[in-house]
Design a protein around this motif. Structure first.
Motif, PDB file in Angstrom:
ATOM      1  N   ILE A 142     111.529  61.183  69.613  1.00 34.94           N
ATOM      2  CA  ILE A 142     111.080  62.354  70.361  1.00 34.94           C
ATOM      3  C   ILE A 142     110.724  61.933  71.786  1.00 34.94           C
ATOM      4  CG2 ILE A 142     109.322  64.160  70.519  1.00 34.94           C
ATOM      5  CD1 ILE A 142     109.031  63.999  67.485  1.00 34.94           C
ATOM      6  N   SER A 197     109.801  63.799  75.893  1.00 31.09           N
ATOM      7  CA  SER A 197     109.376  65.058  76.495  1.00 31.09           C
ATOM      8  C   SER A 197     109.130  64.876  77.984  1.00 31.09           C
ATOM      9  CB  SER A 197     108.099  65.565  75.819  1.00 31.09           C
ATOM     10  OG  SER A 197     107.024  64.667  76.061  1.00 31.09           O
ATOM     11  N   ILE A 254     110.566  69.372  75.046  1.00 34.14           N
ATOM     12  CA  ILE A 254     110.459  68.341  74.012  1.00 34.14           C
ATOM     13  C   ILE A 254     111.804  68.263  73.319  1.00 34.14           C
ATOM     14  CG2 ILE A 254     109.260  67.598  71.920  1.00 34.14           C
ATOM     15  CD1 ILE A 254     106.896  69.335  72.784  1.00 34.14           C
ATOM     16  N   LYS A 283     114.381  66.120  70.426  1.00 34.82           N
ATOM     17  CA  LYS A 283     114.599  65.175  69.332  1.00 34.82           C
ATOM     18  C   LYS A 283     116.080  65.176  68.984  1.00 34.82           C
ATOM     19  CE  LYS A 283     114.035  62.911  65.289  1.00 34.82           C
ATOM     20  NZ  LYS A 283     113.670  61.485  65.185  1.00 34.82           N
TER      21      LYS A 283
END
Length: 810
Positions: free
Chosen positions: A249, A251, A278, A280
């Protein structure tokens, strides 16, 4: 399939990677279309390690590394702003493969524009685009115009990360509500028709798509400070988290603040803005995002002149700087705010077996006010069609006339879910999708008395003027609910080694609007329900690795673009009906055909011929209700538009990248238009807002340290009346940017200084039509009655401005 990199990045303009797959040496040269692709170049420059399988799978078909291939990637320069100097035309001509007209911008162009500019202003150089600016800095995006192939901005779908962000009824893009320039990765403009998967129902003129940058894989950030003309001050800061732990992840979050004086008249604008993302990525092309944008601007309306007012006053025609009792044209009474929050969560999943699922849930909230000055009679005002009696004014105020501010407040909620499931088997890809959207808008009008110096107690109308019976005096009190359901199916078949592509699809879009108007004498409930069949077909053929031809047929539609279309309005001073609600309004429907050719290499060329036929052509105009500008739709009947467009761009060669685009357009009104009980003879007239010729020229230089670019735009005259008896004169704009990147030192990465010079040589000009007119001069109708002329109003393009920016990564 696993890949390993066996050689490092080499110095110089090219990066050569040798890939092994299954123990075999890969040997392929991509010195074709892919060598010019900015996405590959950016990857080679910013991330020298081998792309993950997820990223590899997400690349377009034909761009994935395969066994037995050696990839030659053209590397670009390194910069803090994302510029790579690899896109043809200085960032104005990224390669396109879709079988329809499409143009775009990359960071190579976007990052070199003024940080105050907005996406509508930045696409001004693309084919067929007419940008009607209202200030040189691009800060006042509530009063600007955009048209593509003669179709205005309410007919151009606007997507931000797959989220439809234009207000669903007014359909104005409000592009400053989305990302700051530093966060925009790319902008694409599809001229003429939307993608079948796009959650849009207004895109008869095309589709404008804005992509947000991905968070960096490493911790860091960017800082920018800008200063310039009209007391401009702007600060921007962005922080990238990098990969958080080993979760995959990452961001970023950014904040900006801007303030500046209005370029003509007085008044100071300001804007707070936040962007966040964000991300992923995992597995084979799986990707999930969360996107946030918050915007809080304050600005003042600039007065739109008629041609006579422009000839007499020029740029000095505006609202008054100081208040005198009874003067409703005081600038502080023209304040407006449009706060927005945009939330989205696009997800793309590889389900295996050739199945892929994409979904985008989203939610947007907007609130604000539009204000204007007026004067009310204390004893002879009307509430709807009924006398209001003696008006009750908070605080003591004598006299038969009450100087007041007319306040239009609004709250808009719109949310939706757009889903696509596709299945690829062999040479065939079948996709099905469903889009649902819900929209709720409340918009009451109120009045509030002014103080002796023109003060306003509350711009939201917390202390309204009341009728004698104690009800807030109002010109309209509207509540609208809209629901949209859209289903589509699309099939794409590739043959002859993927050289031939056949696509056919069908979309059915159903829109229901219900509106109430809670004013005495008005029709309480109104609305409409429409279902539009929207087939599309396209064929493309790749003649060589560098050349392709295509032909397509598309359909699109749009409902009236104003909440006022469904509401009765009454004069507050006389109680007479000034605007009756539309009875059985018809949606605009368009059928279009295109044939095009593209060539990519050192020299890049795109040509297209197009033809469109419209029924119930919906044309937007601006009217005024108690001093407040109101967007309304005019039914322009049938229309035919034919034309040609061209783009020509050079891939960076000795650091130089020229660009040229042009369009010829012949658009005509097909029938006479009704005015009262008569008709004006508009059949065969050139359509409004449809200049015959637009030309853009650009020249960019970037050697990694020193950079600069020049852009010129020319727009031929365009008509502002349906009878072609008044025009916007032709105009040209000239912009110049230049800068220097320094070497990284200490914690500063690629610091740079940049200067943008805007509207060079201009002191103000008529840039477009704000309020249309049927005829400017009094004339005889088809049945012999006298039809009075009315004067159109115009946007005033900004004068010269300069912006100096200091930027560094860290």
């Amino acid at each position: 399939m696993a890949y390993s990199r066996t050689s490092s990045v080499l110095p110089g303009p090219c990066v050569r990677r040798r890939l092994t797959a299954g123990g075999r040496l890969a040997v392929l040269s991509l010195s074709t279309l892919l060598s010019a692709h900015a996405g590959w170049a950016a990857s080679a420059t910013s991330h020298p390690r081998q792309p993950s399988p997820a990223k590899q799978a997400s690349r377009p078909r034909g761009m994935q590394a395969r066994a037995g291939e050696d990839i030659t990637v053209r590397a670009g320069i390194a910069s803090a702003t994302g510029v790579t100097n690899t896109t043809p035309g200085g960032g104005l001509m990224p390669p396109q493969t879709v079988p329809k007209s499409r143009s775009g911008l990359t960071r190579d162009f976007i990052a070199k524009q003024s940080p105050t500019s907005n996406p509508v202003a930045m696409v001004a150089s693309l084919p067929g685009v007419v940008y009607s600016g209202n200030d040189p800095l691009g800060t006042n995006d509530d009063q600007q115009g955009l048209s593509v192939r003669g179709l205005d901005q309410t007919e151009i779908g606007y997507l931000y990360e797959g989220i439809p962000t234009a207000a669903p009824v007014y359909l104005l893009p409000y592009t400053s509500s989305t990302a700051d320039n530093e966060n925009i990765q790319s902008i694409e403009l599809t001229q003429g028709s939307p993608d079948i998967t796009s959650p849009l129902y207004n895109a008869v003129g095309g589709e404008l798509t804005e992509k947000l940058r991905d968070p960096s894989e490493n911790f860091g950030g960017l800082v920018n400070a800008s200063y310039g003309s009209f007391s401009l001050k702007r600060e921007f800061v962005r922080l990238d988290s990098g990969e958080i732990g080993h979760t995959g992840i990452r961001s970023f979050l950014s904040f900006s603040y801007r303030e500046a004086d209005e370029w003509r008249g007085v008044g100071q604008t300001r804007r707070y803005h936040v962007d966040g993302k964000i991300l992923k990525e995992w597995g084979h092309g799986n990707r999930a995002e969360f996107v946030l944008s918050y915007n809080d601007p304050l600005q003042y309306y600039l007065r739109a002149p008629t041609r006579a007012q422009w000839n007499r006053y020029g740029v000095n025609y505006n609202y008054a700087d100081t208040y005198t009792t009874g003067n409703s044209a005081y600038y502080k009474l023209e304040e407006n705010v449009h706060r927005t929050v945009i939330l989205g969560a696009p997800v793309s999943l590889d389900l295996g077996g050739g199945l892929r699922f994409n979904t985008t849930p989203y939610f947007t909230y907007a609130t604000g006010y539009d204000n204007g000055g007026t004067n009310l009679s204390r004893t002879a005002s009307y509430y709807g069609n009924q006398p209001a009696g003696v008006l009750q004014v908070p605080g003591a105020q004598a006299g038969p006339t009450i100087p007041a501010i007319s306040i239009d407040t609004y709250n808009l909620y719109y949310s939706g879910l757009n889903n696509t499931l596709s299945w690829t088997s062999g040479h065939n890809t079948l996709a099905i999708g469903y889009w649902y959207a819900y929209f709720d808008q409340s918009e009451p009008s109120l009045y509030e008395a002014l103080g002796p110096q023109g003060q306003v107690s509350s711009m939201y109308g917390q202390w309204p003027i009341l009728t004698q019976s104690g009800v807030p005096l109002s010109q309209y009190d509207i509540h609208l609910v809209q629901q949209t359901n859209s289903l589509f199916i699309n099939d794409t078949y590739r043959a002859l080694g993927d050289r031939l592509t056949l696509t056919a699809g069908f979309k059915e879009t159903m829109v229901t609007r219900t509106e109430t108007q809670n004013i005495p004498g008005a029709t309480y409930r109104n609305g409409e329900s429409e279902a539009a069949p929207l087939p599309q077909v396209a064929v493309s053929y790749r003649l060589t690795p560098h050349d392709m031809v295509y032909v397509n047929g598309t359909t699109s539609f749009r409902l009236p673009a104003s909440i006022m279309s469904y509401a009765d309005r009454f004069s507050v001073s006389t109680g007479t009906l000034t605007r009756a609600h539309a009875v059985d309004p018809k949606p605009e429907y368009a059928i279009g055909e295109e044939i095009g050719y593209r060539h990519y290499g050192l020299v890049n060329l795109a040509l297209a011929l197009f033809n469109y036929n419209f029924t119930n052509r919906q044309i937007n105009t601006t009217t005024y209700a108690s001093g407040i500008p109101v967007t309304e739709s005019i039914d322009g009947g049938g229309q035919t538009a034919r034309g040609a467009q061209i783009e020509l761009g050079l891939r960076p060669w000795h650091h130089v990248s020229p660009y040229v685009s042009a369009q010829y357009l012949h658009a005509t009104t097909d029938n006479n238009l009704q005015v009262g009980g008569d008709y004006v003879p508009t059949a065969g007239k050139i359509a409004v807002k449809s200049p015959k010729a637009t030309v853009a020229v650009g020249l960019s230089y970037d050697d990694g340290s020193l950079f600069g670019a020049f852009n010129m735009n020319y727009v031929s005259k365009q008509y502002s009346t349906f009878m072609d008896d008044e025009t916007v004169p032709s105009f040209e704009t000239f912009n110049l940017n230049m800068g220097y990147r320094f070497r990284s030192f200490s914690y500063l990465k690629h610091p740079q200084i940049q200067l943008n010079l805007l509207n060079i040589g201009n002191n103000g000009f008529l840039s477009g039509v704000s309020g249309l007119s049927m005829n400017a001069k009094t004339m005889r109708g088809v049945f012999g009655s006298s039809i009075a002329g009315s004067a159109p109003t115009y946007y005033v393009g900004g004068g010269f401005a300069g912006v100096l920016s200091l930027t560094t990564g860290f």
